[in-house]
Write a protein that holds these residues in place. Structure first.
Motif, PDB file in Angstrom:
ATOM      1  N   SER A 160      40.729  49.483  48.762  1.00 56.93           N
ATOM      2  CA  SER A 160      40.318  49.641  47.365  1.00 56.93           C
ATOM      3  C   SER A 160      41.456  49.350  46.390  1.00 56.93           C
ATOM      4  N   LEU A 161      42.672  49.228  46.880  1.00 61.47           N
ATOM      5  CA  LEU A 161      43.818  48.935  46.020  1.00 61.47           C
ATOM      6  C   LEU A 161      43.709  47.553  45.386  1.00 61.47           C
ATOM      7  N   LEU A 162      43.138  46.603  46.088  1.00 58.01           N
ATOM      8  CA  LEU A 162      43.040  45.236  45.578  1.00 58.01           C
ATOM      9  C   LEU A 162      42.316  45.186  44.236  1.00 58.01           C
ATOM     10  N   SER A 163      41.248  45.939  44.093  1.00 59.36           N
ATOM     11  CA  SER A 163      40.499  45.948  42.835  1.00 59.36           C
ATOM     12  C   SER A 163      41.350  46.452  41.679  1.00 59.36           C
ATOM     13  N   ASP A 164      42.141  47.490  41.923  1.00 57.68           N
ATOM     14  CA  ASP A 164      42.978  48.014  40.848  1.00 57.68           C
ATOM     15  C   ASP A 164      44.077  47.015  40.476  1.00 57.68           C
ATOM     16  N   ILE A 190      46.308  43.085  36.567  1.00 61.44           N
ATOM     17  CA  ILE A 190      46.686  41.710  36.206  1.00 61.44           C
ATOM     18  C   ILE A 190      45.825  41.221  35.045  1.00 61.44           C
ATOM     19  N   TYR A 191      44.540  41.495  35.100  1.00 59.96           N
ATOM     20  CA  TYR A 191      43.625  41.116  34.024  1.00 59.96           C
ATOM     21  C   TYR A 191      44.080  41.737  32.703  1.00 59.96           C
ATOM     22  N   HIS A 192      44.462  43.013  32.758  1.00 57.23           N
ATOM     23  CA  HIS A 192      44.933  43.708  31.558  1.00 57.23           C
ATOM     24  C   HIS A 192      46.217  43.072  31.028  1.00 57.23           C
ATOM     25  N   LEU A 229      35.055  41.590  37.772  1.00 65.48           N
ATOM     26  CA  LEU A 229      36.072  40.907  38.560  1.00 65.48           C
ATOM     27  C   LEU A 229      35.525  40.575  39.951  1.00 65.48           C
ATOM     28  N   PRO A 230      35.889  39.418  40.481  1.00 67.21           N
ATOM     29  CA  PRO A 230      35.308  38.961  41.740  1.00 67.21           C
ATOM     30  C   PRO A 230      35.645  39.800  42.963  1.00 67.21           C
ATOM     31  N   MET A 231      36.806  40.416  43.029  1.00 70.94           N
ATOM     32  CA  MET A 231      37.203  41.160  44.226  1.00 70.94           C
ATOM     33  C   MET A 231      36.721  42.605  44.187  1.00 70.94           C
ATOM     34  N   SER A 232      36.219  43.070  43.059  1.00 76.19           N
ATOM     35  CA  SER A 232      35.794  44.457  42.926  1.00 76.19           C
ATOM     36  C   SER A 232      34.533  44.735  43.692  1.00 76.19           C
TER      37      SER A 232
END
Length: 116
Positions: free
Chosen positions: A90-94, A99-101, A113-116
């Protein structure tokens, strides 16, 4: 909490705090004991064993705390993918949200986001 090892015929090359599927997963007190055992083993044998905290690490901020712990206990030479990995799906989504922010100046919803 049991340590899980991935090994070779020469011994373990990585230990991790848990499978990530238990009720209690990676905790700092257990990790400190494990990291000091890795350090003692290295001092006695010259062999480096990697460390992988797993489970319960959900945010980039939490991953930085683990990175700092490994650096303090084992030093910079353990901060490589060969010796330190974080088991946290679940770390990948955060990280993606952070990065988006950074790029846009705003936080995205998880569904944006695609990986969420």
């Amino acid at each position: 909490m049991a340590a899980h090892c991935r090994g070779t015929e020469l011994g373990s090359d990585f230990i991790k705090t848990s499978t990530g599927k238990e009720t209690v997963n990676a905790t700092f007190p257990v990790a400190i004991v494990m990291l000091r055992a890795i350090r003692d083993f290295f001092w006695k044998t010259g062999n480096k064993v990697g460390f992988k905290p797993a489970g319960g690490i959900r945010t980039a901020k939490e991953s930085l705390a683990w990175l700092s712990l490994v650096k303090e206990e084992l030093g910079d030479e353990w901060l490589t993918p060969d010796l330190f990995r974080i088991g946290a799906s679940s770390l990948l989504s955060d990280i993606e949200r952070q990065i988006y922010h950074h790029v846009t100046g705003r936080y995205a919803a998880y569904h944006d986001l695609p990986m969420s």
